[in-house]
Design a protein around this motif. Structure first.
Motif, PDB file in Angstrom:
ATOM      1  N   LEU A  45       0.835  -1.203   0.000  1.00  0.00           N
ATOM      2  CA  LEU A  45       0.000   0.000   0.000  1.00  0.00           C
ATOM      3  C   LEU A  45       0.868   1.250   0.000  1.00  0.00           C
ATOM      4  O   LEU A  45       0.701   2.137  -0.843  1.00  0.00           O
ATOM      5  N   LEU A  46       1.825   1.318   0.923  1.00  0.00           N
ATOM      6  CA  LEU A  46       2.710   2.482   0.997  1.00  0.00           C
ATOM      7  C   LEU A  46       3.578   2.609  -0.250  1.00  0.00           C
ATOM      8  O   LEU A  46       3.748   3.702  -0.790  1.00  0.00           O
ATOM      9  N   LEU A  47       4.105   1.492  -0.712  1.00  0.00           N
ATOM     10  CA  LEU A  47       4.944   1.509  -1.910  1.00  0.00           C
ATOM     11  C   LEU A  47       4.156   1.992  -3.124  1.00  0.00           C
ATOM     12  O   LEU A  47       4.639   2.838  -3.891  1.00  0.00           O
ATOM     13  N   SER A  48       2.939   1.500  -3.297  1.00  0.00           N
ATOM     14  CA  SER A  48       2.141   1.916  -4.448  1.00  0.00           C
ATOM     15  C   SER A  48       1.744   3.388  -4.348  1.00  0.00           C
ATOM     16  O   SER A  48       1.737   4.098  -5.355  1.00  0.00           O
ATOM     17  N   LEU A  49       1.419   3.866  -3.151  1.00  0.00           N
ATOM     18  CA  LEU A  49       1.084   5.283  -2.989  1.00  0.00           C
ATOM     19  C   LEU A  49       2.263   6.187  -3.347  1.00  0.00           C
ATOM     20  O   LEU A  49       2.105   7.161  -4.088  1.00  0.00           O
ATOM     21  N   LEU A  50       3.436   5.845  -2.841  1.00  0.00           N
ATOM     22  CA  LEU A  50       4.621   6.666  -3.101  1.00  0.00           C
ATOM     23  C   LEU A  50       5.055   6.598  -4.566  1.00  0.00           C
ATOM     24  O   LEU A  50       5.306   7.630  -5.193  1.00  0.00           O
ATOM     25  N   MET A  51       5.148   5.405  -5.098  1.00  0.00           N
ATOM     26  CA  MET A  51       5.624   5.259  -6.471  1.00  0.00           C
ATOM     27  C   MET A  51       4.677   5.900  -7.480  1.00  0.00           C
ATOM     28  O   MET A  51       5.119   6.609  -8.382  1.00  0.00           O
ATOM     29  N   THR A  52       3.384   5.654  -7.335  1.00  0.00           N
ATOM     30  CA  THR A  52       2.448   6.214  -8.310  1.00  0.00           C
ATOM     31  C   THR A  52       2.362   7.734  -8.192  1.00  0.00           C
ATOM     32  O   THR A  52       2.194   8.418  -9.204  1.00  0.00           O
ATOM     33  N   SER A  53       2.517   8.267  -6.978  1.00  0.00           N
ATOM     34  CA  SER A  53       2.479   9.730  -6.844  1.00  0.00           C
ATOM     35  C   SER A  53       3.670  10.374  -7.545  1.00  0.00           C
ATOM     36  O   SER A  53       3.514  11.363  -8.264  1.00  0.00           O
TER      37      SER A  53
END
Length: 89
Positions: free
Chosen positions: A27-35
């Protein structure tokens, strides 16, 4: 007391049980990477425009909706591939 042993994260919010780690990390990885990626892509596409924030948030939302489930599906495969490529301690 060590910070990792504190029962709360912030403002009295309790830490999640360890079993949720398999969801929190992607969840955190996807939020950071996609942002980050969607911001760079939006900046490249429209530049520093007054519409940047709204366009970026729209792009971010769509990319996160795709990235999070994909990460959940691919993370076990990536872990196995990593284990095959990296010597264990």
């Amino acid at each position: 007391m060590n910070a990792s042993h504190k029962p709360t994260i912030f403002l009295g919010i309790p830490k999640l049980p360890v079993r949720y780690g398999a969801l929190v990390m992607p969840l955190l990885l996807s939020l950071l990477m996609t942002s980050i990626v969607s911001l760079i892509s939006t900046l490249k596409s429209i530049g520093l425009s007054p519409q940047l924030t709204s366009k970026w948030l729209g792009a971010w939302g769509v990319s996160w909706l795709i990235a999070f489930p994909v990460l959940l599906l691919l993370l076990p495969v990536v872990r196995r591939a990593t284990a095959a490529l990296v010597r264990s301690p």
